[in-house]
Scaffold this motif. Structure first.
Motif: not given
Length: 142
Positions: A24-42
């Motif tokens: 999913k990230i690789k596909v998004l990178e074809e169109f622009g820059d990607v940053t991940g938002y880290e959070y705790n699901t708990f």
């Protein structure tokens, strides 16, 4: 005319993490820059939303687009409603209190190796947070 290059903020799914090599990230990178938002699901839904709001307010990048999958899709839609930023929700949770109930009181290992548990107290923070038609419309979900 300046070329439009979006910046995607990717919000991972339940008990997951941002993985730069994920398809999913690789596909998004074809169109622009990607940053991940880290959070705790708990963490509580309110705590996660508050942290996200502050991070987005501090982010001075142009052309942000929120992208999320699973519970990350839920958060992308919620943040879209608050910030007006465009979003892409991939298979979003629409009623987390019901969808997360199956994990109540089960110890789960996170990608970092930490063991967490979805408690009833955390589930209750989602009790009034179901997405309604007001959030999910044909122009916010493809």
């Amino acid at each position: 005319m300046k070329e439009f290059k979006p910046h995607f903020l990717y919000i991972h799914g339940f008990n997951s993490a941002y993985q730069q090599n994920h398809a999913k990230i690789k596909v998004l990178e074809e169109f622009g820059d990607v940053t991940g938002y880290e959070y705790n699901t708990f963490e509580s839904q309110m705590m996660t939303m508050t942290k996200m709001k502050f991070e987005l307010a501090d982010d001075n990048r142009q052309h942000n687009i929120l992208v999320g999958s699973c519970i990350g899709g839920y958060y992308a839609l919620r943040m879209h409603k608050i910030t007006g930023l465009p979003c892409i929700a991939i298979n979003p949770m629409t009623n987390p209190v019901l969808e997360l109930k199956q994990f109540e009181n089960i110890n789960l290992s996170s990608p970092s190796g930490r063991v967490d548990c979805m408690t009833r107290q955390i589930l209750k923070t989602y009790a009034t947070a179901a997405l309604t038609d007001e959030f999910v419309t044909s122009h916010t979900i493809a």
